[in-house]
Design a protein around this motif. Sequence first.
Motif, PDB file in Angstrom:
ATOM      1  N   ALA A 107       0.837  -1.199   0.000  1.00  0.00           N
ATOM      2  CA  ALA A 107       0.000   0.000   0.000  1.00  0.00           C
ATOM      3  C   ALA A 107       0.870   1.246   0.000  1.00  0.00           C
ATOM      4  CB  ALA A 107      -0.914  -0.008   1.224  1.00  0.00           C
ATOM      5  N   LYS A 108       0.350   2.285  -0.622  1.00  0.00           N
ATOM      6  CA  LYS A 108       1.087   3.549  -0.703  1.00  0.00           C
ATOM      7  C   LYS A 108       0.746   4.480   0.451  1.00  0.00           C
ATOM      8  CE  LYS A 108       0.569   3.044  -5.604  1.00  0.00           C
ATOM      9  NZ  LYS A 108      -0.489   2.082  -5.387  1.00  0.00           N
ATOM     10  N   ASN A 109      -0.417   4.281   1.067  1.00  0.00           N
ATOM     11  CA  ASN A 109      -0.855   5.148   2.159  1.00  0.00           C
ATOM     12  C   ASN A 109      -0.956   4.364   3.457  1.00  0.00           C
ATOM     13  OD1 ASN A 109      -1.270   7.540   0.530  1.00  0.00           O
ATOM     14  ND2 ASN A 109      -2.952   6.406  -0.393  1.00  0.00           N
ATOM     15  N   ASN A 110      -0.634   5.034   4.552  1.00  0.00           N
ATOM     16  CA  ASN A 110      -0.642   4.405   5.861  1.00  0.00           C
ATOM     17  C   ASN A 110      -2.067   4.165   6.346  1.00  0.00           C
ATOM     18  OD1 ASN A 110       0.279   3.367   8.252  1.00  0.00           O
ATOM     19  ND2 ASN A 110       1.031   5.291   9.072  1.00  0.00           N
ATOM     20  N   PHE A 111      -2.228   3.082   7.080  1.00  0.00           N
ATOM     21  CA  PHE A 111      -3.489   2.748   7.732  1.00  0.00           C
ATOM     22  C   PHE A 111      -3.186   2.749   9.223  1.00  0.00           C
ATOM     23  CE2 PHE A 111      -7.402   0.330   8.404  1.00  0.00           C
ATOM     24  CZ  PHE A 111      -8.215   0.893   7.433  1.00  0.00           C
ATOM     25  N   PHE A 112      -3.703   3.734   9.952  1.00  0.00           N
ATOM     26  CA  PHE A 112      -3.242   4.008  11.298  1.00  0.00           C
ATOM     27  C   PHE A 112      -3.713   3.025  12.361  1.00  0.00           C
ATOM     28  CE2 PHE A 112      -2.671   7.991   9.041  1.00  0.00           C
ATOM     29  CZ  PHE A 112      -1.359   8.282   9.390  1.00  0.00           C
ATOM     30  N   THR A 113      -4.671   2.162  12.060  1.00  0.00           N
ATOM     31  CA  THR A 113      -5.101   1.160  13.043  1.00  0.00           C
ATOM     32  C   THR A 113      -4.202  -0.062  13.025  1.00  0.00           C
ATOM     33  OG1 THR A 113      -6.637   0.143  11.488  1.00  0.00           O
ATOM     34  CG2 THR A 113      -7.517   1.881  12.919  1.00  0.00           C
ATOM     35  N   LEU A 114      -3.187  -0.012  12.206  1.00  0.00           N
ATOM     36  CA  LEU A 114      -2.299  -1.152  12.012  1.00  0.00           C
ATOM     37  C   LEU A 114      -0.875  -0.731  12.337  1.00  0.00           C
ATOM     38  CD1 LEU A 114      -2.012  -4.049  10.846  1.00  0.00           C
ATOM     39  CD2 LEU A 114      -1.827  -2.999   8.599  1.00  0.00           C
ATOM     40  N   ASN A 115      -0.250  -1.421  13.292  1.00  0.00           N
ATOM     41  CA  ASN A 115       1.124  -1.094  13.657  1.00  0.00           C
ATOM     42  C   ASN A 115       2.046  -2.306  13.623  1.00  0.00           C
ATOM     43  OD1 ASN A 115       0.833   1.804  14.357  1.00  0.00           O
ATOM     44  ND2 ASN A 115      -0.642   0.975  15.812  1.00  0.00           N
ATOM     45  N   LYS A 116       1.677  -3.366  14.338  1.00  0.00           N
ATOM     46  CA  LYS A 116       2.546  -4.535  14.474  1.00  0.00           C
ATOM     47  C   LYS A 116       2.553  -5.442  13.253  1.00  0.00           C
ATOM     48  CE  LYS A 116       1.638  -4.661  19.408  1.00  0.00           C
ATOM     49  NZ  LYS A 116       0.861  -5.336  20.438  1.00  0.00           N
ATOM     50  N   LEU A 117       1.465  -5.456  12.504  1.00  0.00           N
ATOM     51  CA  LEU A 117       1.335  -6.405  11.390  1.00  0.00           C
ATOM     52  C   LEU A 117       1.608  -5.765  10.030  1.00  0.00           C
ATOM     53  CD1 LEU A 117      -1.744  -8.494  12.582  1.00  0.00           C
ATOM     54  CD2 LEU A 117       0.695  -9.006  12.814  1.00  0.00           C
ATOM     55  N   LYS A 118       2.321  -4.653  10.033  1.00  0.00           N
ATOM     56  CA  LYS A 118       2.757  -4.040   8.776  1.00  0.00           C
ATOM     57  C   LYS A 118       4.219  -3.648   8.916  1.00  0.00           C
ATOM     58  CE  LYS A 118       1.685   0.741   9.828  1.00  0.00           C
ATOM     59  NZ  LYS A 118       0.700   1.794   9.785  1.00  0.00           N
ATOM     60  N   LYS A 119       4.884  -3.598   7.797  1.00  0.00           N
ATOM     61  CA  LYS A 119       6.283  -3.149   7.748  1.00  0.00           C
ATOM     62  C   LYS A 119       6.361  -1.972   6.795  1.00  0.00           C
ATOM     63  CE  LYS A 119       8.573  -6.310  10.134  1.00  0.00           C
ATOM     64  NZ  LYS A 119       9.347  -6.008  11.296  1.00  0.00           N
ATOM     65  N   GLU A 120       7.102  -0.976   7.208  1.00  0.00           N
ATOM     66  CA  GLU A 120       7.395   0.145   6.318  1.00  0.00           C
ATOM     67  C   GLU A 120       8.620  -0.228   5.495  1.00  0.00           C
ATOM     68  OE1 GLU A 120       7.902   3.660   8.675  1.00  0.00           O
ATOM     69  OE2 GLU A 120       5.749   3.878   8.990  1.00  0.00           O
ATOM     70  N   VAL A 121       8.523  -0.057   4.200  1.00  0.00           N
ATOM     71  CA  VAL A 121       9.627  -0.371   3.297  1.00  0.00           C
ATOM     72  C   VAL A 121      10.009   0.905   2.562  1.00  0.00           C
ATOM     73  CG1 VAL A 121      10.316  -1.701   1.262  1.00  0.00           C
ATOM     74  CG2 VAL A 121       8.903  -2.768   3.026  1.00  0.00           C
ATOM     75  N   PHE A 122      11.239   1.348   2.803  1.00  0.00           N
ATOM     76  CA  PHE A 122      11.768   2.524   2.117  1.00  0.00           C
ATOM     77  C   PHE A 122      12.631   2.046   0.966  1.00  0.00           C
ATOM     78  CE2 PHE A 122      10.748   4.031   6.326  1.00  0.00           C
ATOM     79  CZ  PHE A 122      10.240   5.304   6.107  1.00  0.00           C
ATOM     80  N   ARG A 123      12.259   2.447  -0.238  1.00  0.00           N
ATOM     81  CA  ARG A 123      12.998   2.042  -1.433  1.00  0.00           C
ATOM     82  C   ARG A 123      13.631   3.271  -2.071  1.00  0.00           C
ATOM     83  NH1 ARG A 123      12.322  -2.130  -4.724  1.00  0.00           N
ATOM     84  NH2 ARG A 123      11.995  -0.642  -6.405  1.00  0.00           N
ATOM     85  N   GLY A 124      14.758   3.028  -2.719  1.00  0.00           N
ATOM     86  CA  GLY A 124      15.447   4.125  -3.394  1.00  0.00           C
ATOM     87  C   GLY A 124      15.779   5.227  -2.422  1.00  0.00           C
ATOM     88  N   GLU A 125      15.603   6.446  -2.870  1.00  0.00           N
ATOM     89  CA  GLU A 125      15.885   7.593  -2.005  1.00  0.00           C
ATOM     90  C   GLU A 125      14.613   8.197  -1.433  1.00  0.00           C
ATOM     91  OE1 GLU A 125      18.521  10.349  -3.955  1.00  0.00           O
ATOM     92  OE2 GLU A 125      19.761   8.718  -4.718  1.00  0.00           O
TER      93      GLU A 125
END
Length: 170
Positions: A107-125
């Motif tokens: 997903a491109k947008n954050n879903f704020f009710t979800l913290n532990k079961l998602k990972k943020e992935v930073f790609r490129g710069e």
Amino acid sequence: MIYCFDTFYGEGYAKTAVVGIEKWDSSEPDFELSDTIQEVNEYESGAFYKRELPCLLSIIDKLPPINPDKDILVIDGYVVLSDDKKLGLGGYLFNELKDKTPVIGVAKNNFFTLNKLKKEVFRGESKKPLYVTAMGIDLQDASSLIFNMHGKFRIPTILKYVDTLGRSIY
């Protein structure tokens, strides 16, 4: 095969595209297909899956048989919506496939009710992450796979391609 899906909605129709790749770092599709549905459910807040799941199932029916031991599905969206595992589109898809075929949501947008079961992935710069969720595959493994997909920008090359394919006039 790694199947990547995206759906685009127009006036009175939905076009779903799928691109298949053999390797996570592929820059070109090994397979592509699109499918247009004329009768689409209206958007229902909190129940997006009711609109998009029929589109995904329709195109999956046109694919070669899915092999749960080898194939992975990547969707544009969330697999779970909360840390208590409220299902998102990908979770409903996982259930429809008898809880056997791994599904990764990007997903491109954050879903704020979800913290532990998602990972943020930073790609490129990019300073803005992609949000990865998954069922049927370890979340850390799923995040690493998305991180290592081809492309030097935030959105992997193949995911950008399937988005473009879905938006093309049918």
